[in-house]
Design an enzyme around this catalytic site. Structure first.
Site, PDB file in Angstrom:
ATOM      1  N   ASN A   8       0.777  -1.153   0.059  1.00 47.44           N
ATOM      2  CA  ASN A   8      -0.182  -0.052  -0.062  1.00 47.44           C
ATOM      3  C   ASN A   8       0.800   1.195  -0.065  1.00 47.44           C
ATOM      4  OD1 ASN A   8      -1.891   1.979   0.473  1.00 47.44           O
ATOM      5  ND2 ASN A   8      -2.240   1.436   2.742  1.00 47.44           N
ATOM      6  N   TRP A   9       0.883   1.821  -0.990  1.00 43.31           N
ATOM      7  CA  TRP A   9       1.904   3.161  -1.172  1.00 43.31           C
ATOM      8  C   TRP A   9       1.344   4.359  -1.043  1.00 43.31           C
ATOM      9  CZ3 TRP A   9       4.442   1.676  -6.819  1.00 43.31           C
ATOM     10  CH2 TRP A   9       5.460   0.665  -6.673  1.00 43.31           C
ATOM     11  N   LYS A  10      -0.019   4.294  -0.368  1.00 42.13           N
ATOM     12  CA  LYS A  10      -0.458   5.372   0.322  1.00 42.13           C
ATOM     13  C   LYS A  10      -0.304   6.600  -0.901  1.00 42.13           C
ATOM     14  CE  LYS A  10      -0.078   3.172   4.724  1.00 42.13           C
ATOM     15  NZ  LYS A  10       0.016   3.351   6.091  1.00 42.13           N
ATOM     16  N   HIS A  97      -9.513   1.397   5.242  1.00 40.06           N
ATOM     17  CA  HIS A  97      -8.328   1.735   5.863  1.00 40.06           C
ATOM     18  C   HIS A  97      -8.506   2.871   6.982  1.00 40.06           C
ATOM     19  CE1 HIS A  97      -4.217   2.612   6.556  1.00 40.06           C
ATOM     20  NE2 HIS A  97      -3.846   1.680   5.655  1.00 40.06           N
ATOM     21  N   GLU A  99      -6.783   4.949   7.978  1.00 44.70           N
ATOM     22  CA  GLU A  99      -6.310   6.396   7.458  1.00 44.70           C
ATOM     23  C   GLU A  99      -7.650   7.067   6.896  1.00 44.70           C
ATOM     24  OE1 GLU A  99      -2.765   5.568   5.419  1.00 44.70           O
ATOM     25  OE2 GLU A  99      -1.796   5.126   7.310  1.00 44.70           O
ATOM     26  N   GLU A 170      -5.432  -4.906  10.801  1.00 39.43           N
ATOM     27  CA  GLU A 170      -4.400  -3.810  10.874  1.00 39.43           C
ATOM     28  C   GLU A 170      -4.872  -2.942  12.296  1.00 39.43           C
ATOM     29  OE1 GLU A 170      -2.513  -2.516   7.192  1.00 39.43           O
ATOM     30  OE2 GLU A 170      -4.287  -1.397   7.143  1.00 39.43           O
ATOM     31  N   GLY A 176       2.658   2.406  10.835  1.00 41.78           N
ATOM     32  CA  GLY A 176       3.418   3.573  10.663  1.00 41.78           C
ATOM     33  C   GLY A 176       4.016   3.888  11.840  1.00 41.78           C
ATOM     34  N   SER A 215       3.215  -2.208  10.413  1.00 39.07           N
ATOM     35  CA  SER A 215       4.837  -2.300  10.632  1.00 39.07           C
ATOM     36  C   SER A 215       5.361  -3.697  10.255  1.00 39.07           C
ATOM     37  CB  SER A 215       5.003  -1.634  12.147  1.00 39.07           C
ATOM     38  OG  SER A 215       4.837  -0.224  12.305  1.00 39.07           O
ATOM     39  N   GLY A 236       2.656  -0.883   4.187  1.00 40.82           N
ATOM     40  CA  GLY A 236       2.850   0.457   4.081  1.00 40.82           C
ATOM     41  C   GLY A 236       4.403   0.620   3.742  1.00 40.82           C
ATOM     42  N   GLY A 237       4.931   1.328   4.801  1.00 41.09           N
ATOM     43  CA  GLY A 237       6.396   1.939   4.863  1.00 41.09           C
ATOM     44  C   GLY A 237       7.190   1.008   4.422  1.00 41.09           C
TER      45      GLY A 237
HETATM   46  P1  PGA Z   1       2.757   0.302   7.771  1.00 40.23           P
HETATM   47  O1  PGA Z   1       1.217   0.636   7.081  1.00 40.23           O
HETATM   48  O2  PGA Z   1       3.456  -0.955   7.155  1.00 40.23           O
HETATM   49  O3  PGA Z   1       3.342   1.658   7.271  1.00 40.23           O
HETATM   50  O4  PGA Z   1       2.551   0.116   9.277  1.00 40.23           O
HETATM   51  C1  PGA Z   1       0.385  -0.431   6.983  1.00 40.23           C
HETATM   52  C2  PGA Z   1      -0.884  -0.076   6.251  1.00 40.23           C
HETATM   53  O5  PGA Z   1      -1.258   1.191   6.760  1.00 40.23           O
HETATM   54  O6  PGA Z   1      -1.527  -0.672   5.535  1.00 40.23           O
END
Ligand code: PGA
Length: 251
Positions: A8-10, A97, A99, A170, A176, A215, A236-237
């Site tokens: 997930n490149w957000k 998600h 966010e 999640e 993050g 994470s 994500g990251g």
């Molecule tokens: P993260 O994000 O790996 O940076 O914790 C995961 C996500 O939001 O899907």
């Protein structure tokens, strides 16, 4: 059932950066992508076309959308329709998600509309659920995940093809932050998710994938992927660099 390894490149990467990362990932995976793993790249909308080109005809790679508005078309300024994603080659999309729930204020009901609309339009849907740190401290994990799943899946037909419905657990406090849920916490939450799926969909739920997100990194991916009821990861990251994501995919 292949494990789904989702990046997930957000809101990161210009289209040329996304193209370069996707190309580097394809190169890194050449000949080493395990048979039982599927790589899913979920870039920003503006990079869908470039990433599509980079992964086109590469076996084991798929493209996904981070979001869409649950309507076919219309006067929805700033939004994107599910058919616009499939038209760009997406076979998956995210919904719910954290966010979007916490920053954009999306409700469980709205998330549920997206899940059913995306399925109707041919997308594989990944419903994200998870508790905040306060909810966990208050002992409300079960209640929160159950509510998010019941409302998020409320209108999904009971005979949905199981491979098209995925739930990503999640924990919000692990996204993050560098904090990862421990094996015990992941096992318990994933068992809960599986039991809610079984209640609703019966035995077909055994074929639905449950991803862990929060994470995930090269150092912890293999331990997480070995746990019961973990059918992939949503990253994500650590998915932003081809080097670290390829280590996760082959972990
Ligand atoms: P993260 O994000 O790996 O940076 O914790 C995961 C996500 O939001 O899907």
């Amino acid at each position: 059932m292949k494990k789904l390894m989702a990046a997930n490149w957000k809101m990161y990467k210009l289209h040329s950066e996304a193209r370069d990362t996707a190309e580097a990932l394809v190169k890194a995976m050449k000949g080493v992508l395990p048979e039982d793993r599927e790589v899913l790249i979920v870039p920003p909308f503006t990079a869908l076309r470039s990433v599509r080109k980079a992964i086109k005809k590469v076996p084991g790679f798929a493209l996904g959308g981070q979001n869409f508005f649950p309507s076919m078309q219309g006067a929805f300024t700033g939004e994107i329709a599910p058919d616009m994603l499939t038209d760009m080659g997406c076979t998956y999309a995210l919904a719910g998600h954290s966010e979007r729930r916490h920053i954009l204020g999306e409700s469980d009901e709205f998330v549920g509309k997206k899940v059913v609309c995306g399925l109707e339009r041919g997308l594989g849907m990944i419903l994200c659920v998870g508790e905040t740190i306060d909810e966990r401290k208050e002992g409300r994990l079960d209640e929160v995940v159950r509510r998010q799943m019941e409302l998020g899946l409320a209108e999904v037909p009971l005979d949905v093809a199981p491979e098209r419905l995925t739930v990503a657990y999640e924990p919000v406090w692990a996204i993050g932050t560098g904090l990862t849920a421990g094996p015990k916490e992941i096992l318990a939450a994933h068992a809960l998710v599986r039991s809610i799926l079984l209640e609703k969909f019966g035995q077909a739920a055994q074929q639905m994938r449950i991803l862990y997100g929060g994470s995930v990194k090269p150092e912890n991916a293999s331990e997480i992927l070995l746990l019961d009821n973990v059918d992939g990861v949503l990253v994500g990251g650590s998915s932003l660099s081809a080097d670290s994501f390829s280590k996760i995919v082959t972990a």
